[in-house]
Design a protein around this motif. Structure first.
Motif, PDB file in Angstrom:
ATOM      1  N   ALA A  31      -9.570  86.598  17.961  1.00  0.00           N
ATOM      2  CA  ALA A  31      -8.377  85.826  18.358  1.00  0.00           C
ATOM      3  C   ALA A  31      -7.163  86.729  18.297  1.00  0.00           C
ATOM      4  CB  ALA A  31      -8.178  84.629  17.427  1.00  0.00           C
ATOM      5  N   VAL A  32      -6.221  86.467  19.203  1.00  0.00           N
ATOM      6  CA  VAL A  32      -4.949  87.199  19.200  1.00  0.00           C
ATOM      7  C   VAL A  32      -3.833  86.159  19.083  1.00  0.00           C
ATOM      8  CG1 VAL A  32      -3.398  88.714  20.514  1.00  0.00           C
ATOM      9  CG2 VAL A  32      -5.884  89.056  20.650  1.00  0.00           C
ATOM     10  N   VAL A  33      -2.901  86.413  18.167  1.00  0.00           N
ATOM     11  CA  VAL A  33      -1.761  85.512  17.982  1.00  0.00           C
ATOM     12  C   VAL A  33      -0.493  86.293  18.342  1.00  0.00           C
ATOM     13  CG1 VAL A  33      -0.475  84.083  16.345  1.00  0.00           C
ATOM     14  CG2 VAL A  33      -2.949  84.350  16.074  1.00  0.00           C
ATOM     15  N   LEU A  34       0.254  85.801  19.298  1.00  0.00           N
ATOM     16  CA  LEU A  34       1.493  86.467  19.691  1.00  0.00           C
ATOM     17  C   LEU A  34       2.655  85.916  18.861  1.00  0.00           C
ATOM     18  CD1 LEU A  34       0.915  86.417  23.554  1.00  0.00           C
ATOM     19  CD2 LEU A  34       0.608  88.350  21.987  1.00  0.00           C
ATOM     20  N   ALA A  35       3.370  86.812  18.212  1.00  0.00           N
ATOM     21  CA  ALA A  35       4.484  86.400  17.339  1.00  0.00           C
ATOM     22  C   ALA A  35       5.657  87.345  17.578  1.00  0.00           C
ATOM     23  CB  ALA A  35       4.034  86.446  15.883  1.00  0.00           C
ATOM     24  N   ARG A  56      10.468  81.192  25.962  1.00  0.00           N
ATOM     25  CA  ARG A  56       9.174  81.099  25.273  1.00  0.00           C
ATOM     26  C   ARG A  56       8.051  81.259  26.282  1.00  0.00           C
ATOM     27  NH1 ARG A  56      10.526  74.916  23.961  1.00  0.00           N
ATOM     28  NH2 ARG A  56      12.562  75.851  24.259  1.00  0.00           N
ATOM     29  N   LEU A  57       6.819  81.406  25.766  1.00  0.00           N
ATOM     30  CA  LEU A  57       5.665  81.446  26.662  1.00  0.00           C
ATOM     31  C   LEU A  57       5.171  80.023  26.878  1.00  0.00           C
ATOM     32  CD1 LEU A  57       3.591  84.419  25.182  1.00  0.00           C
ATOM     33  CD2 LEU A  57       4.873  84.395  27.327  1.00  0.00           C
ATOM     34  N   ARG A  58       4.666  79.778  28.074  1.00  0.00           N
ATOM     35  CA  ARG A  58       4.044  78.466  28.297  1.00  0.00           C
ATOM     36  C   ARG A  58       2.851  78.353  27.371  1.00  0.00           C
ATOM     37  NH1 ARG A  58       4.073  77.789  34.674  1.00  0.00           N
ATOM     38  NH2 ARG A  58       6.316  77.678  34.841  1.00  0.00           N
ATOM     39  N   ASN A  59       2.771  77.253  26.648  1.00  0.00           N
ATOM     40  CA  ASN A  59       1.648  77.092  25.718  1.00  0.00           C
ATOM     41  C   ASN A  59       1.403  75.619  25.448  1.00  0.00           C
ATOM     42  OD1 ASN A  59       2.844  76.338  22.760  1.00  0.00           O
ATOM     43  ND2 ASN A  59       4.313  77.623  23.861  1.00  0.00           N
ATOM     44  N   ASP A  60       0.200  75.340  25.005  1.00  0.00           N
ATOM     45  CA  ASP A  60      -0.164  73.965  24.687  1.00  0.00           C
ATOM     46  C   ASP A  60      -0.258  73.869  23.163  1.00  0.00           C
ATOM     47  OD1 ASP A  60      -1.238  71.497  24.404  1.00  0.00           O
ATOM     48  OD2 ASP A  60      -3.211  71.995  25.224  1.00  0.00           O
ATOM     49  N   ASP A  61       0.846  73.489  22.565  1.00  0.00           N
ATOM     50  CA  ASP A  61       0.923  73.369  21.115  1.00  0.00           C
ATOM     51  C   ASP A  61       0.412  74.633  20.412  1.00  0.00           C
ATOM     52  OD1 ASP A  61       1.765  71.976  18.948  1.00  0.00           O
ATOM     53  OD2 ASP A  61      -0.069  70.801  18.709  1.00  0.00           O
ATOM     54  N   GLY A  62       0.803  75.777  20.935  1.00  0.00           N
ATOM     55  CA  GLY A  62       0.453  77.041  20.279  1.00  0.00           C
ATOM     56  C   GLY A  62      -0.726  77.757  20.919  1.00  0.00           C
ATOM     57  N   ARG A  63      -1.454  77.074  21.814  1.00  0.00           N
ATOM     58  CA  ARG A  63      -2.578  77.762  22.457  1.00  0.00           C
ATOM     59  C   ARG A  63      -2.204  78.122  23.889  1.00  0.00           C
ATOM     60  NH1 ARG A  63      -8.955  76.533  23.423  1.00  0.00           N
ATOM     61  NH2 ARG A  63      -8.261  75.555  25.349  1.00  0.00           N
ATOM     62  N   ILE A  64      -2.494  79.353  24.286  1.00  0.00           N
ATOM     63  CA  ILE A  64      -2.219  79.785  25.661  1.00  0.00           C
ATOM     64  C   ILE A  64      -3.502  79.712  26.476  1.00  0.00           C
ATOM     65  CG2 ILE A  64      -1.457  81.727  27.091  1.00  0.00           C
ATOM     66  CD1 ILE A  64       0.329  82.563  24.716  1.00  0.00           C
ATOM     67  N   LYS A  65      -4.582  80.241  25.928  1.00  0.00           N
ATOM     68  CA  LYS A  65      -5.912  80.106  26.525  1.00  0.00           C
ATOM     69  C   LYS A  65      -6.915  80.357  25.403  1.00  0.00           C
ATOM     70  CE  LYS A  65      -5.703  84.798  28.420  1.00  0.00           C
ATOM     71  NZ  LYS A  65      -5.626  85.609  29.617  1.00  0.00           N
ATOM     72  N   PRO A  66      -8.197  80.165  25.645  1.00  0.00           N
ATOM     73  CA  PRO A  66      -9.144  80.336  24.535  1.00  0.00           C
ATOM     74  C   PRO A  66      -8.975  81.704  23.870  1.00  0.00           C
ATOM     75  CG  PRO A  66     -10.255  79.344  26.409  1.00  0.00           C
ATOM     76  CD  PRO A  66      -8.867  79.689  26.871  1.00  0.00           C
ATOM     77  N   GLY A  67      -8.801  81.670  22.560  1.00  0.00           N
ATOM     78  CA  GLY A  67      -8.677  82.917  21.793  1.00  0.00           C
ATOM     79  C   GLY A  67      -7.278  83.513  21.783  1.00  0.00           C
ATOM     80  N   LEU A  68      -6.331  82.927  22.536  1.00  0.00           N
ATOM     81  CA  LEU A  68      -4.970  83.477  22.587  1.00  0.00           C
ATOM     82  C   LEU A  68      -3.960  82.409  22.166  1.00  0.00           C
ATOM     83  CD1 LEU A  68      -3.143  85.886  23.264  1.00  0.00           C
ATOM     84  CD2 LEU A  68      -3.004  85.033  25.605  1.00  0.00           C
ATOM     85  N   ILE A 120      -1.429  77.055  13.496  1.00  0.00           N
ATOM     86  CA  ILE A 120      -2.234  77.956  14.342  1.00  0.00           C
ATOM     87  C   ILE A 120      -3.454  78.456  13.571  1.00  0.00           C
ATOM     88  CG2 ILE A 120      -1.701  80.464  14.372  1.00  0.00           C
ATOM     89  CD1 ILE A 120      -1.193  77.947  17.173  1.00  0.00           C
ATOM     90  N   ALA A 121      -3.291  78.674  12.274  1.00  0.00           N
ATOM     91  CA  ALA A 121      -4.441  79.100  11.464  1.00  0.00           C
ATOM     92  C   ALA A 121      -5.515  78.008  11.491  1.00  0.00           C
ATOM     93  CB  ALA A 121      -3.996  79.382  10.034  1.00  0.00           C
ATOM     94  N   GLU A 122      -5.085  76.755  11.408  1.00  0.00           N
ATOM     95  CA  GLU A 122      -6.034  75.645  11.443  1.00  0.00           C
ATOM     96  C   GLU A 122      -6.725  75.584  12.811  1.00  0.00           C
ATOM     97  OE1 GLU A 122      -7.422  73.853   9.375  1.00  0.00           O
ATOM     98  OE2 GLU A 122      -8.257  72.211  10.574  1.00  0.00           O
ATOM     99  N   ARG A 123      -5.946  75.798  13.871  1.00  0.00           N
ATOM    100  CA  ARG A 123      -6.555  75.788  15.217  1.00  0.00           C
ATOM    101  C   ARG A 123      -7.584  76.899  15.340  1.00  0.00           C
ATOM    102  NH1 ARG A 123      -3.289  73.802  20.500  1.00  0.00           N
ATOM    103  NH2 ARG A 123      -5.427  73.664  21.222  1.00  0.00           N
ATOM    104  N   ILE A 124      -7.253  78.051  14.838  1.00  0.00           N
ATOM    105  CA  ILE A 124      -8.190  79.179  14.938  1.00  0.00           C
ATOM    106  C   ILE A 124      -9.449  78.871  14.116  1.00  0.00           C
ATOM    107  CG2 ILE A 124      -8.510  81.616  14.285  1.00  0.00           C
ATOM    108  CD1 ILE A 124      -5.579  82.071  15.143  1.00  0.00           C
ATOM    109  N   ARG A 125      -9.237  78.278  12.937  1.00  0.00           N
ATOM    110  CA  ARG A 125     -10.389  77.928  12.086  1.00  0.00           C
ATOM    111  C   ARG A 125     -11.349  77.010  12.834  1.00  0.00           C
ATOM    112  NH1 ARG A 125     -12.436  74.305   8.595  1.00  0.00           N
ATOM    113  NH2 ARG A 125     -10.950  72.688   9.190  1.00  0.00           N
ATOM    114  N   VAL A 126     -10.780  76.060  13.562  1.00  0.00           N
ATOM    115  CA  VAL A 126     -11.606  75.072  14.252  1.00  0.00           C
ATOM    116  C   VAL A 126     -12.160  75.615  15.575  1.00  0.00           C
ATOM    117  CG1 VAL A 126     -11.508  72.801  15.387  1.00  0.00           C
ATOM    118  CG2 VAL A 126     -10.383  73.139  13.188  1.00  0.00           C
TER     119      VAL A 126
END
Ligand code: NAP
Length: 449
Positions: free
Chosen positions: A100-104, A337-349, A373-379
């Motif tokens: 996973a990659v998280v952009l910050a 900002r980047l277009r995103n769905d509650d912190g997700r841009i696409k799978p793994g990003l 985002i950590a919780e999303r990545i966990r799931v």
């Protein structure tokens, strides 16, 4: 999705080692024990806006750095500094080698003031101006001219207040902060007496938080001034209670400023409301700014056609920030900002912080982003046996890139503390070359990579 020991090999890259990146790293480490997190940062130094955004006279706010340092000391977290996305590495390369990659990476560019004259010399955006006094390497050469008596700051948010304070505070007070050496020298020669903070709406619409506003009433040899003519009767009953309390506090503050004697101090911070920038005047450089009086109707700012001007030699626009584009990823319509769905841009990003929600909130606001985002990545993400840092390191070496690790940062920090004037916490180095020399002196073998 299955969980458990497989997290021992989850590899996550976080791009941007500011507050949003650190809070995400901490939350991942807590939720997915055993995962490996690499914090990739374009500067050789960590902490982002804590170093280059928070005002130097707000050292208490900067103390969050100690918490981030504990995060950085986790054995499964690695700092990889001096590596810039899109310059040194492509996003696709990271996505190939991490689960996973998280952009910050925040919103580092200034919103542009789109009026005539705004490109004249002497007009700066807050990001570059704040970066200049905070020794950000990108803005170290700004060299603003403070020889005029007047300066104008456009915008009614906390960034405008930070800039107004730094421009007016006595130099002896700034000397005990970590303000950039070049900035304190420039401010020491400043002829500024009047800093005008101008908002396009009324006092009750200002985005200042009351603690920051109240602080202006307690500065040494600086008086905050407002006009009683511009003060509303009170706050509408319909305003929700919490918001109402904040507005009432600000209004009390402005009323006190309206009673202050402008001649009681050497420098003034003057508030002007209901005025929107119309054009900047000057030949070679800024000489004045013309504003149009406004009224607010149903939330919209309406020009009245009535113009007035404020003479000044410096204008700083503190009107918000734009995101730096990342590869081909789509920005929001507002470009902040980047277009995103509650912190997700696409799978793994994923995306956190200002790059996710736009430039708003305090440092602590990023904690919730990180946890979510950590919780999303966990799931949502399972480890796929990706190589993570082993592959990143190979790519950086093959390009002859010199990255910094956390021990490099600590060497830079030690040198900054040693270089500090008496009473100051550190003297930040605005030059990346200087920082890398310090790292090379510490570990010549690594420097020759
Ligand atoms: P902000 O709070 O969003 O304020 C931006 C200001 O610019 C608003 O008054 C806005 O007016 C005005 N503006 C926007 N476009 C304009 C235009 N074209 N012409 C004239 N005015 C314009 O942004 P900020 O001050 O950059 O702060 C960013 C975030 O960092 C905020 O959440 C802030 O609280 C936070 N921060 C906190 C601290 C602290 O806690 N000490 C310090 C610094 C920053 P409208 O309202 O009319 O749009």
């Amino acid at each position: 999705m299955q969980h458990g020991n497989e997290f021992s090999t989850l590899k996550v890259a976080i791009v941007g080692a500011g507050p949003a990146g650190f809070y995400a790293a901490e939350a991942l480490a807590a939720l997915c024990p055993g995962c490996e997190v690499d914090l990739i940062e374009r500067l050789p130094t960590p902490y982002g806006l804590i170093r280059s955004g928070v005002a130097p006279d707000h050292q208490t706010t900067k103390s969050i750095q100690q918490t981030f340092e504990q995060t950085a000391s986790r054995s499964n977290l690695r700092f990889v500094g001096n590596v810039e996305l899109d310059r040194d590495l492509k996003l696709e390369e990271l996505a190939d080698v991490y689960d996973a990659v998280v952009l910050a990476c925040g919103a580092p560019h200034d919103m542009k003031l789109d009026i005539r004259g705004a490109t004249l010399k002497g007009v700066y955006g807050a990001s570059e101006f704040v970066g200049w006094y905070n020794a950000h390497p990108d803005h170290a050469n700004l060299d603003p001219d403070l020889s005029a008596r007047g300066a104008v700051i456009i915008g009614n948010g906390n960034v405008a207040l930070d800039i107004a304070r730094i421009l007016t505070r006595p130099v002896r007070e700034l000397a005990s902060t970590d303000i950039a050496e070049h900035a304190i020298q420039c401010i020491a020669g400043s002829k500024l007496t009047d800093v005008h903070v101008v908002g396009r709406r009324g006092p009750l619409d200002a985005k200042f938080t009351s603690v920051e506003l109240q602080e202006l009433g307690h500065l040494q040899d600086v008086v905050a001034v407002a006009s009683s003519d511009q003060m509303p009767e009170g706050v509408d009953d319909g305003v929700p209670p919490r918001e109402r309390r904040a507005k009432v506090k600000n209004l009390e503050c402005f009323r006190a400023f309206a009673e202050a004697d402008p001649a009681s101090a050497s420098r003034r911070i003057q508030f002007q409301f209901n005025a929107r920038p119309y054009n900047v005047l000057g030949t070679d450089r800024v000489e004045a700014v013309r504003f149009e009086r406004t009224r607010v109707e149903n939330g919209s700012v309406i020009g009245t056609g009535q113009l007035f001007r404020i003479p000044c030699g410096l204008i700083v626009t503190a009107i918000g920030y734009r995101a730096r584009p990342v590869g081909e990823l789509a920005l929001s319509e507002t470009k902040d900002r980047l277009r995103n769905d509650d912190g997700r841009i696409k799978p793994g990003l994923y995306v956190v912080g200002w790059l996710k929600r736009g430039p708003s909130g305090k440092i602590g606001t990023n904690r919730a982003d990180g946890e979510q985002i950590a919780e999303r990545i966990r799931v949502e993400v399972s480890p796929a046996g990706k190589p993570g840092f082993a592959a990143l390191q190979q790519a950086l070496r093959s390009r002859g890139l010199r990255w910094t690790d956390f021990t490099d940062w600590k060497a830079i920090e030690r040198a900054e503390i040693e270089a500090a004037a008496e009473g100051a916490p550190r003297r930040k180095f605005p030059s990346i070359d200087r920082m890398l020399q310090i790292c090379a002196a510490k570990s010549p073998a690594v420097a020759s990579l």
